[in-house]
Structure formats: C-alpha cells, structure tokens
Design an enzyme around this catalytic site. Structure first.
Site, PDB file in Angstrom:
ATOM      1  N   ASP A 204      38.365   6.782  41.325  1.00  9.72           N
ATOM      2  CA  ASP A 204      39.671   7.241  40.847  1.00  9.72           C
ATOM      3  C   ASP A 204      40.656   6.077  40.887  1.00  9.72           C
ATOM      4  O   ASP A 204      40.642   5.265  41.807  1.00  9.72           O
ATOM      5  CB  ASP A 204      40.194   8.367  41.747  1.00  9.72           C
ATOM      6  CG  ASP A 204      39.714   9.726  41.282  1.00  9.72           C
ATOM      7  OD1 ASP A 204      39.235   9.819  40.150  1.00  9.72           O
ATOM      8  OD2 ASP A 204      39.809  10.679  42.063  1.00  9.72           O
ATOM      9  N   LYS A 205      41.528   6.030  39.900  1.00 15.40           N
ATOM     10  CA  LYS A 205      42.531   4.964  39.872  1.00 15.40           C
ATOM     11  C   LYS A 205      43.592   5.190  40.937  1.00 15.40           C
ATOM     12  O   LYS A 205      43.835   4.344  41.794  1.00 15.40           O
ATOM     13  CB  LYS A 205      43.188   4.890  38.490  1.00 15.40           C
ATOM     14  CG  LYS A 205      44.295   3.818  38.401  1.00 15.40           C
ATOM     15  CD  LYS A 205      44.925   3.778  37.035  1.00 15.40           C
ATOM     16  CE  LYS A 205      45.892   4.906  36.808  1.00 15.40           C
ATOM     17  NZ  LYS A 205      47.128   4.785  37.629  1.00 15.40           N
TER      18      LYS A 205
END
Length: 857
Positions: A361-362
């Site tokens: 996930d960013k």
C-alpha cells in the site's frame, strides 16, 4: 483474531444459519427502573437461558433488565459484572500437562525407542537399558518443553494484539480490551469493527453488517435501531451505538465456537524438511532389514540383532527435527518482535523467505500518512478560506481520520467552527467515497456540506457542467505535483449541491522508503505499489521513490473470476504499481501473480483488504490496521513503514539457511552411520560400534544441534527456493566421503596398529562423534568453512559435547577405555579429513548447483 481476545475468525466458527429480522421502533435508552431490577445472580441465569428473548425484547424492557443507562455502566458495576459473567471470550480447552507429556511416548519414533528399551531389559543389557531409556526421556522432555515454550511465545505475541473497543463507562468513552466487556455496556460500532459481543442497536442511522462468519451469507444485511447484531459479524457501512446483552460463551455462537490452533500448521518449507525425514526413515528401515536378514542367515543371536537394529534405526531417524524447527521459528519470531513485527502465524517467517514480489500500500507504508493541506482551488471566486471551512464542517475530529485531521488542521481560525452545530454526520465509507454533514448556523439556517473524491462530488453538483473542465484541470495539476484532491460541495435550503472547490492534500514519502525499496530490489524482491489514488499521483510518488514509471490503472483489470489473457498477465507482472485500486483488484492482482509462479507478499490495513491478505502467501497487516485485516494477516506490524517488512524477509532467509544447513548435515550423518554400519556387518561380520555407542552418538549430536537455531548466517540476495537436487547431492557426497574416512581408520586400527576389536569399537565411536559434529561446520557455509564465523553458542555446544564424548572414550564409560594418546590420534585424523571434506564440498556445489557457485554464503 485471537481466541484469547474474545473475537474469532470466521474459520474458527461452526454454527448453523439463522435469519431473524426484528422490527422494533427507535427507542431512546431510558433510565433503569430500580424497583423492577433483579439481582445479578438472577440476571446471569436469564442471560444464559433466555438469549433468544433478549434479541426481540422491547428496548426499554431490555434496558431495565440489564440495569444500564445513557451514560453506560459505572466502572465499579462493570467490575462486578466481569466477575459475575466472566471475560468476554470463548474459553479454550485446557490440556492436561501430564497427559500432553505422555503423548511424546506415542508414535513411530517413540515406539522404536521403547522396543529397544524392552529388548535391552529382556537381554539384561542394563547399561544399554539405562542409556536408551535416558534417550527416550530426553527426547520427550525436550519436545514437550519446546512446544510449551513455543505455545507460550505465541500466546504472548497474541496478547500484544489484544483487540480493544469503544465503551461508555462513567459517562465517558473508554478503550478497554474486548475481553472486559459485560452485559449492559454501551459500545460504539464503526466501519471495519468486528462486533465484540451480542448487542442491540441504539438510535441512529441503519448500518450494514457482514454476518458471513455466522450465517454463511456473503452479502451484508442492513440492521436498524433496536435490532440485534452478533459477535463475530463485521460493520461494513455506517456508525452506531449499541447495548451489549450477551458476552463470551453466552453469545449467539459461543456454545459451539471451536478455536483453530494455528501453531501446528505446516508450511511448504516444513513439508520439504519432513519429506527428508521420511526419506531417512525409509532408508534406515531398508538397511536394517538387510542387516537382520543377513544375521538370520548367519545364525547370529536374534535378540541382540533386533536390539542393535532398533537402536541403529533410532539413531538414523531425525528425532531432533521437530524440535529444531520449533526453536528456529520461535527464535525468529522473538527477533521480529524487537523490530516491531508480531508474527501471528509462525510459518509465515518461512514463507517470507521465498517472496519475490511484495504488493505494498502507498499510504502509510511508502508514505508518511501525515497529510498536509495545500492552497485550495475554488470556483466562482469563492474565498479559499470558505472552501476550507466547508471541508472542515464535513470532517469529524474525534474519528482521528488522517484526511479529516488534515482539513481541520488547515483552518486558520480554529474557533470558527464554534459558530456552527452539526445536526447529522455521515462518515466516509468505501462505497460512497465521501462524508456528509447537516449543519445549523448561528442564524438558524440549515445547510449541508460534503467532501470526498472529486469525481464523486461532481456527480452530485448541479453546477457540474459549468465547472467540470476547470475542476479536472485543477485535479490533474495537483496530481502532477503529488497532491491528492478532495472535492467540496455545499447545499443550501433548496437542496441543490453546488461544487465550490478542491482541497489539495499531500502525503510525502517516508524518509526511509527510497533506501528500503532500493534494498529490496537488491534482495531480489520487486515492490509493486497499490493505491486508490489517481494515476498521476501514483506515477509521481513512484518516480520520487525510484520505483519505476510503469503504473497501471487497475480499473482495466478484471476480478478473481476472470481469467486474464497472457498479455494482461504479463502487463501485471511487469507493472511497477497500480492506481485507482479497489479491494477486488488487490485480490485479483495477487491471484494472477501467484498463478504466474510468484511468491507474493501483500500489505493491507482495511476491512476490504482481508481477502487479499488471506490470498497472499504472506499477508502483512500494517500499523493501525483494522481488526479484520489483522485477523487475516500472518504478520502484524506495530510501526509504520516498509523497513520492518524487509527486516522480516532478511530474517526469514537466515532461518532458511539454518534449516538448509541442518537438512544437509542430518542426511550426511545418517548416510555415514547407516552405510558404515551396514557394510561393516555385511562384509566383515563385525559390529564396529555397540548399541550403547549409537545411542550416545544420537544423544550428544541431537542435544548440540539445537544451537543451530542461533547460528550466524548470511542471507542471500535472492528469494529462497528449496533445491532438493542440491541438498541430496551435496549431503550424499559428504556422507559417502565420511564412510570412506571411517573405513580408513578401521583399516589403520586393525591392520596397521593391530588393535583388538573392543578398542577399535571405541576408536570408531570417537571418530564418528568428532567427525560427525565437525560436519555441521561444513554444511553451514557454501564456501570454505571459515567464510562465515559460527555463533559462539554453536561453537560452544559442539565443543562441549565432543569434550564429553572424548572423556567417555578415554576413560571407557560403557566401553573399553581408549586413553589420551589414541584420542588425540582420532582428533587429528578427523581434522585432516575435515579439511579434505571442505574442498570436496566446494566441488559438490559446483556439480549440483552450478548456477549459484559464485555465491559463497
């Protein structure tokens, strides 16, 4: 989730279906009627026997029965009820420790040792009897103790993940552990929460509840005020308060819930190691069968032959393997706890060793997850501060949402919100992608505000046609600069939404992210960024982190039921990241990569990440993840960032190296003892070592080899894969060379030095013991034995056991005394062959593993 926390996974629940909708009018909770209240003892019985009645009882009656109030229970009352009803958890069945200990005397390996004990007693070989019995007790004690310690370690780790919930006590919202809930508590249920106990919903908007864990129905069900929600179900949409009416074993499924123990699950790597164990057992049994057959033909004493054969089999079987596995895993888990990673499934450490793609996930993992507000874009010359104010009115401080806090933090005048009263608030949810609030100003006028994804807010706005082009340009301009955009709209009394502006939010990359990603690439792990943000933002972030510019729009992908074409599969494998990702995309991406032969790690934090976390070879719940995400994951991070995951991968590869070393050592030693004994008996009709000697070899070697769990190793800069061709090839070469060296000493003892058979037996015992343990220093490195310094504990364990073995041989404990002169000769002979074997080992690696022959680690 943890069994000890009062919440259970869907896999841990076995119940029948139940469909029950109760239509009850919205009733405000009322003060208790003390005259009709019943003692706690009476209420306890009713809770247990009348759960069905409590589900449909009118709310005012239920409130009276539970003795609750709008301010919740008092802390004092909650303590009384906790004592009365017990913790809100499903009690695990306690195993009797003595009976558990006895199980270590039951099974193929214990049976063989026990048979040897009986045969020794029948033959009246009391020294053999005592030592073999000691081996039996030692194996059982070590196995029992290590499993107990591993269980305690897992319990301690899970305790750190104890789930908490919002409860109103003494009129204030508190955050106690779920296990401390009692009937009569008022709790707040929010998006992503697992319902901690059976409860009735209080006044508020309807919520959507996922009851698949209870009923098997996959679609969420709407539940309104007054209706019941059950422990184990998940809030998929909305937010509401509820009154707890049943906890622990008195909940809907409490009587039938069964806890699934995860500690005993077997990973791919463990299966490979156990296959080696089976191979050794089959080899040992086959050679022993040959020995017994020849002994019968020669007319040897059958009782002595059987006893010797059984002991030889015991020595060949890798009895220490399960213990070495559990210790190594437990050591790895403890090391990771220090690095802020809690392993909820020990086998995940092994799975990580082979991960070659990590889907990350960013937000919060690659970035700081600390949004800051930039200069807004507004339409029709609306002042920027008005756009911020309306966005702030559509935010809620107490939810601790990062976006809401960033917008609220952008207000120049924090007191400006005091002029407005929030009448109604709809929190963000993944379906609608926006928040909404109904506001009343000081002038008495009501209006609505909303903030959310620009494209979603634009669809609401009556002026969308006029402002869309400017808004799209502003959003794209913000995205090119790495900003995330929020659309803001306002509706006056006429009810028509008017788009008023865009709030830019920026989440800067973590300071360590760039270095960590570079390290991962060097280790052979490709990191693919997953984000729900627009393509432009994803590309900007990826470029700043040097991740590559090949970012795919996930909206073009299918779902898990769709079989992708080779072209799309290749594009997924080659992508550096994915933008506009929805939960179903994550699952599909993992599925496609796994079908392509990749070992996939996956990070997540939300409810909707759970399917992908379970699907991945190693699911990792990041810091601040929801209960559902943590339940689905194998590893839970207690600090933000990617570096912890990389540390976990490094540690898993070290563990793989240790287990690989152990496997080669174990096979080589088994072949050495079995082949030497078999050839000696068949060709020379001579037992080169006694049964007691074999038992002592096994006892000393197995005791010391446990220390390999702490050995110094260097991880490889590529994902690990079990190479059985290499393992069997190298170990066979070392085993055969060991047999050659053993017969060389046998020849010297009998033909050159003319020793008698009793002294030769002691000579061979010491040689097998010393040379056997030196083998571990060969198998622990791919290069020369000095290329990696062994851990002090391994060195001390090996040296200590061999000093004991030397004293036994020199002074003749259960054997003919050898003397210090011959003991020194054996040590010198073993060390010379150790140096020769090290050169032969390097040649074996070049033959059986030519691709990696440059890697000396």
């Amino acid at each position: 989730m943890k069994g000890r926390s009062g919440k259970l996974k869907s896999s841990e629940i076995q119940t029948g279906k139940e469909k029950e909708n109760v239509n009850v009018k919205k009733i405000r909770i009322m003060k208790p009627n003390k005259k009709t209240s019943k003692p706690l003892e009476s209420k306890a019985n009713e809770m247990s026997n009348g759960k069905d009645a409590l589900k449909s009882m009118p709310m005012d009656e239920l409130q009276k029965k539970l003795g609750s109030s709008p301010n919740g229970l008092t802390s004092e009352e909650a303590k009384k009820r906790l004592t009365q009803y017990g913790p809100n958890e499903i009690e695990e069945k306690k195993t009797n420790m003595f009976l558990k200990f006895l199980t270590y005397f039951w099974g193929p390996i214990p049976w063989m040792i026990e048979a040897a004990v009986i045969l020794s007693a029948v033959a009246r070989h009391w020294p053999d009897f005592g030592i073999i019995l000691a081996l039996l007790l030692a194996n059982a004690t070590i196995g029992f103790w290590e499993e107990r310690e591993a269980g305690n370690a897992i319990a301690a780790l899970k305790a750190k993940l104890a789930v908490k919930t919002l409860v109103k006590r003494d009129g204030k919202w508190m955050n106690p552990k779920v296990r401390d809930l009692v009937p009569g508590d008022i709790i707040r249920l929010r998006l992503g929460d697992i319902v901690p106990a059976d409860a009735r919903l209080l006044e508020g908007d309807p919520v959507e509840v996922d009851q698949s864990a209870l009923t098997g129905e996959s679609l969420p069900a709407e539940r309104k005020s007054g209706e019941a929600v059950f422990s184990g179900s998940i809030i998929r949409r909305g937010e509401i308060e509820a009154l707890v009416y049943a906890t622990g074993s008195n909940t809907y499924f409490g009587k039938t819930a069964q806890l699934v123990q995860e500690v005993g699950s077997i990973s791919h790597f463990q299966k490979a190691v156990l296959k080696i164990g089976n191979y050794l057992i089959i080899l040992a049994v086959a050679l022993v069968a040959v020995i017994i057959t020849v002994a019968l033909i020669r007319g040897d004493k059958i009782l002595t032959t059987l006893q010797f054969a059984l002991v030889l089999t015991v020595a060949a079987i890798p009895v220490a393997m399960p213990t070495v596995l559990s210790i190594t895993m437990a050591v790895g888990a403890r090391l990771l706890v220090k690095k802020k990673a809690i392993v909820s499934k020990l086998v995940a450490i092994e799975e990580l060793a082979g991960v070659d793609i990590l889907c990350a996930d960013k937000t919060g993992t690659l970035t700081q997850n600390e949004l800051t507000l930039g200069d807004p874009f507004s339409v029709n010359n609306i002042p920027a501060e008005q756009v911020i104010l309306n966005g702030a009115l559509a935010s809620r401080d107490e939810n601790n949402d990062t976006i809401d806090l960033a917008v609220l933090g952008g207000l120049e005048d924090k007191d400006s919100l005091k002029e407005y009263k929030v009448i109604h608030f709809l929190p963000f949810d993944p379906v609608h992608k926006r928040t909404e609030a109904t506001i009343k100003g000081n002038d008495g006028k009501e209006f609505k505000v909303t903030k959310g994804a620009p494209q979603v807010v634009l669809k609401l706005a009556a002026n969308a046609g006029k402002v869309k082009a400017d808004v799209d340009k502003a959003v794209n301009d913000f995205a090119a600069r790495g900003f995330r955009s929020l659309g803001v709209a306002r509706a006056e009394s006429d009810g028509k939404w008017q788009f008023i502006g865009v709030l830019p939010l920026f989440d800067p990359p973590r300071e360590d992210a760039k270095t960590t990603i570079a390290t991962a690439f060097k280790m052979g792990v490709r990191i693919k960024m997953l984000t729900g943000d627009a393509l432009a933002i994803a590309s900007e972030t990826a470029q700043k982190l040097n991740m590559g510019a090949n970012i795919l729009n996930a909206s073009s992908l299918g779902d898990s039921k769709k079989k992708e074409t080779n072209e799309v599969t290749e594009s997924i494998e080659n992508a550096d990241g994915f933008a506009q990702v929805f939960p179903e995309h994550k699952y599909h991406i993992v599925d496609v990569l796994q079908k392509g032969g990749h070992i996939v790690g996956m990070t997540g934090d939300g409810v909707n990440d759970a399917p992908a976390l379970k699907k991945a070879d190693c699911g990792i719940a990041v810091s601040e993840a929801t209960d559902v995400a943590r339940a689905a994951a194998a590893i839970v991070l207690t600090t933000s960032g990617l570096s912890v995951i990389i540390d976990a991968i490094k540690e898993s590869r070290r563990i793989f190296q240790r287990m690989n070393s152990y496997a080669i050592y174990r096979i080589a030693e088994t072949l050495r003892v079995l082949l030497f004994m078999t050839v000696s008996i068949l060709v020379f009709n001579f037992y080169p070592v006694t049964a007691v000697m074999i038992v002592m070899l096994a006892l000393l070697n197995d005791g010391a080899i446990l220390s390999i769990a702490y050995d110094n190793v260097q991880y490889k800069n590529k994902p690990e894969a079990w190479n059985m061709h290499m393992v069997l090839g190298v170990s066979t070469v070392l085993g055969v060379i060991g047999v050659v060296s053993a017969f060389g000493l046998f020849y010297l003892g009998e033909k050159v030095f003319h020793l008698d058979r009793e002294h030769i037996q002691t000579l061979m015992y010491l040689k097998l013991s010393v040379a056997g343990h030196l083998t571990i220093f060969l198998t622990r490195t791919r290069g020369p034995f000095w290329s990696v310094r062994p851990a002090k504990i391994l060195w001390a364990a090996v040296l200590g056991t061999q000093i004991i073995a030397t004293f036994i041989a020199v002074y003749g404990v259960f054997m003919t005394p050898l003397g210090w002169g011959w003991a020194g000769f054996v040590w010198g002979y073993a060390l010379i062959w150790f140096l020769v074997n090290d050169r032969i080992k390097l040649l074996a690696y070049r033959i059986f593993d030519p691709v990696k022959n440059k890697d000396t680690r």
